[in-house]
Design a protein around this motif. Structure first.
Motif, PDB file in Angstrom:
ATOM      1  N   ASP A 154       0.864  -1.177   0.000  1.00 51.52           N
ATOM      2  CA  ASP A 154       0.000   0.000   0.000  1.00 51.52           C
ATOM      3  C   ASP A 154       0.904   1.231   0.000  1.00 51.52           C
ATOM      4  OD1 ASP A 154      -2.103   1.734   0.153  1.00 51.52           O
ATOM      5  OD2 ASP A 154      -2.539   1.358   2.272  1.00 51.52           O
ATOM      6  N   ALA A 155       1.505   1.497  -1.153  1.00 52.38           N
ATOM      7  CA  ALA A 155       2.520   2.551  -1.260  1.00 52.38           C
ATOM      8  C   ALA A 155       2.508   3.126  -2.665  1.00 52.38           C
ATOM      9  CB  ALA A 155       3.907   1.988  -0.926  1.00 52.38           C
ATOM     10  N   LEU A 156       3.254   4.209  -2.827  1.00 53.29           N
ATOM     11  CA  LEU A 156       3.353   4.889  -4.112  1.00 53.29           C
ATOM     12  C   LEU A 156       4.683   4.581  -4.784  1.00 53.29           C
ATOM     13  CD1 LEU A 156       2.035   8.428  -3.050  1.00 53.29           C
ATOM     14  CD2 LEU A 156       0.751   6.656  -4.270  1.00 53.29           C
ATOM     15  N   ILE A 157       4.682   4.704  -6.101  1.00 50.74           N
ATOM     16  CA  ILE A 157       5.893   4.550  -6.892  1.00 50.74           C
ATOM     17  C   ILE A 157       5.836   5.610  -7.991  1.00 50.74           C
ATOM     18  CG2 ILE A 157       4.881   2.808  -8.461  1.00 50.74           C
ATOM     19  CD1 ILE A 157       7.667   1.388  -8.337  1.00 50.74           C
ATOM     20  N   GLN A 158       6.990   6.028  -8.494  1.00 43.33           N
ATOM     21  CA  GLN A 158       7.053   7.159  -9.434  1.00 43.33           C
ATOM     22  C   GLN A 158       7.974   6.820 -10.600  1.00 43.33           C
ATOM     23  OE1 GLN A 158       8.138  10.723  -7.359  1.00 43.33           O
ATOM     24  NE2 GLN A 158       7.713  12.091  -9.075  1.00 43.33           N
ATOM     25  N   PRO A 159       7.553   5.904 -11.466  1.00 42.64           N
ATOM     26  CA  PRO A 159       8.455   5.420 -12.528  1.00 42.64           C
ATOM     27  C   PRO A 159       8.909   6.543 -13.468  1.00 42.64           C
ATOM     28  CG  PRO A 159       6.500   4.023 -12.317  1.00 42.64           C
ATOM     29  CD  PRO A 159       6.234   5.260 -11.528  1.00 42.64           C
ATOM     30  N   ILE A 160      10.181   6.449 -13.867  1.00 43.54           N
ATOM     31  CA  ILE A 160      10.723   7.407 -14.828  1.00 43.54           C
ATOM     32  C   ILE A 160      11.373   6.644 -15.973  1.00 43.54           C
ATOM     33  CG2 ILE A 160      12.914   7.595 -13.536  1.00 43.54           C
ATOM     34  CD1 ILE A 160      13.010  10.556 -14.510  1.00 43.54           C
ATOM     35  N   GLY A 185      12.314  12.353 -10.318  1.00 44.61           N
ATOM     36  CA  GLY A 185      11.297  11.312 -10.412  1.00 44.61           C
ATOM     37  C   GLY A 185      10.504  11.409 -11.691  1.00 44.61           C
ATOM     38  N   GLY A 186       9.699  10.394 -11.938  1.00 43.24           N
ATOM     39  CA  GLY A 186       8.850  10.368 -13.108  1.00 43.24           C
ATOM     40  C   GLY A 186       7.733  11.396 -13.025  1.00 43.24           C
ATOM     41  N   PRO A 187       6.937  11.500 -14.071  1.00 41.32           N
ATOM     42  CA  PRO A 187       5.923  12.557 -14.147  1.00 41.32           C
ATOM     43  C   PRO A 187       4.730  12.357 -13.221  1.00 41.32           C
ATOM     44  CG  PRO A 187       5.771  11.099 -16.051  1.00 41.32           C
ATOM     45  CD  PRO A 187       7.010  10.695 -15.302  1.00 41.32           C
ATOM     46  N   GLU A 188       4.561  11.147 -12.692  1.00 40.01           N
ATOM     47  CA  GLU A 188       3.354  10.873 -11.913  1.00 40.01           C
ATOM     48  C   GLU A 188       3.644   9.894 -10.773  1.00 40.01           C
ATOM     49  OE1 GLU A 188      -1.272   9.412 -12.794  1.00 40.01           O
ATOM     50  OE2 GLU A 188       0.305   9.066 -14.286  1.00 40.01           O
ATOM     51  N   LYS A 189       3.110  10.219  -9.607  1.00 44.79           N
ATOM     52  CA  LYS A 189       3.154   9.292  -8.482  1.00 44.79           C
ATOM     53  C   LYS A 189       1.898   8.432  -8.537  1.00 44.79           C
ATOM     54  CE  LYS A 189       5.601  12.647  -5.568  1.00 44.79           C
ATOM     55  NZ  LYS A 189       5.574  13.449  -4.317  1.00 44.79           N
ATOM     56  N   ILE A 190       2.098   7.123  -8.643  1.00 44.48           N
ATOM     57  CA  ILE A 190       0.969   6.212  -8.752  1.00 44.48           C
ATOM     58  C   ILE A 190       1.077   5.129  -7.678  1.00 44.48           C
ATOM     59  CG2 ILE A 190       0.675   6.615 -11.227  1.00 44.48           C
ATOM     60  CD1 ILE A 190       2.100   3.938 -11.737  1.00 44.48           C
ATOM     61  N   SER A 191      -0.027   4.454  -7.419  1.00 41.22           N
ATOM     62  CA  SER A 191       0.006   3.373  -6.453  1.00 41.22           C
ATOM     63  C   SER A 191       0.634   2.131  -7.078  1.00 41.22           C
ATOM     64  CB  SER A 191      -1.411   3.048  -5.973  1.00 41.22           C
ATOM     65  OG  SER A 191      -2.177   2.515  -7.050  1.00 41.22           O
ATOM     66  N   PHE A 192       1.165   1.260  -6.233  1.00 40.24           N
ATOM     67  CA  PHE A 192       1.649  -0.026  -6.719  1.00 40.24           C
ATOM     68  C   PHE A 192       0.504  -0.787  -7.382  1.00 40.24           C
ATOM     69  CE2 PHE A 192       5.594   0.590  -4.579  1.00 40.24           C
ATOM     70  CZ  PHE A 192       6.465  -0.375  -5.043  1.00 40.24           C
ATOM     71  N   GLU A 193      -0.694  -0.604  -6.868  1.00 40.98           N
ATOM     72  CA  GLU A 193      -1.861  -1.271  -7.447  1.00 40.98           C
ATOM     73  C   GLU A 193      -2.057  -0.842  -8.893  1.00 40.98           C
ATOM     74  OE1 GLU A 193      -6.585  -1.992  -6.322  1.00 40.98           O
ATOM     75  OE2 GLU A 193      -5.536  -0.232  -5.553  1.00 40.98           O
TER      76      GLU A 193
END
Length: 230
Positions: A154-160, A185-193
């Motif tokens: 239940d966390a965020l990730i920010q792929p670049i 970081g990447g353009p968007e913080k998204i959930s692992f889900e």
């Protein structure tokens, strides 16, 4: 400028080299395949001769605790010695966003050790902490798969994307050292889900994504913002 990129044949390093060449610099890729080994020191002085900037985009061949620590400490100490001898004016070291907040990860402890060596040296430096490569999200999803379920933290990730990161690293290399840390970081913080759902959709997989508070990231517990730019 002459800019030497350690790990210059890797996924990120090769893109940094090309971006710097496109910008008119003498960008030199240095890696074991070109006869430069930062762990043993082989070829470092020759590669850094006449260089203005050193970019360390190398990575450990093993993510296991002890090998990763040995790689990053030995490599960084050799690079510092060679950079001093070559009068390098700017040492750019690649690191990971949040590495100092996740001490349960041996790999991230090794990155923190690398950062400290660079900070304690006498060479002007910039440490670039980056979020996870977008190209690795499928592998991350696979690592979280248990049977027909993908159990995500239940966390965020920010792929670049590595090309976007390479562009930013090149800008840092072209600029003056800040003797500090830059977070990218990447353009968007998204959930692992969301990340896992998008990965499964790309691959045509029908597995179920489950948010599991006990799920870990390669064995490391996460808080919501552990892996994203503050």
């Amino acid at each position: 400028m002459k800019i030497v990129v350690i790990g210059g044949s890797g996924l990120l390093g090769s893109k940094v080299v090309q971006r710097l060449k496109d910008g008119g610099h003498e960008a030199v890729p240095a890696s074991p395949r070109s006869g430069v080994n930062s762990v043993t020191g082989e070829g470092l002085l020759e590669a850094l001769s006449g260089a203005d900037v050193l970019v360390d985009a190398s990575n450990a061949p093993s993510f296991d605790d002890d090998p990763a620590m040995a790689f990053f400490t030995n490599s960084t100490m050799n690079l510092i010695v060679a950079a001093k001898a070559s009068d390098i004016g700017h040492y750019v070291a690649m690191s990971i966003v949040g590495c100092d907040q996740l001490p349960e990860s041996g790999y991230l402890r090794a990155k923190v050790a690398q950062e400290k060596l660079v900070e304690q040296g006498t060479i002007p430096y910039t440490i670039v902490r980056a979020t996870q490569f977008a190209e690795f999200t499928d592998a991350i999803t696979a690592s979280l798969t248990v049977g027909n379920e993908v159990r995500v933290p239940d966390a965020l990730i920010q792929p670049i994307a590595t090309q976007d990161l390479a562009d930013e690293v090149a800008l840092v290399a072209e600029a003056q050292p800040i003797n500090g840390i830059v977070n990218i970081g990447g353009p968007e913080k998204i959930s692992f889900e969301q990340m896992a759902g998008e990965s499964l959709a790309r691959q045509g997989e029908s597995k179920v994504v489950v948010v599991d508070p006990q799920a870990t990231y390669f064995g490391t517990p996460l808080s919501s913002g552990s892996l994203v730019v503050p």
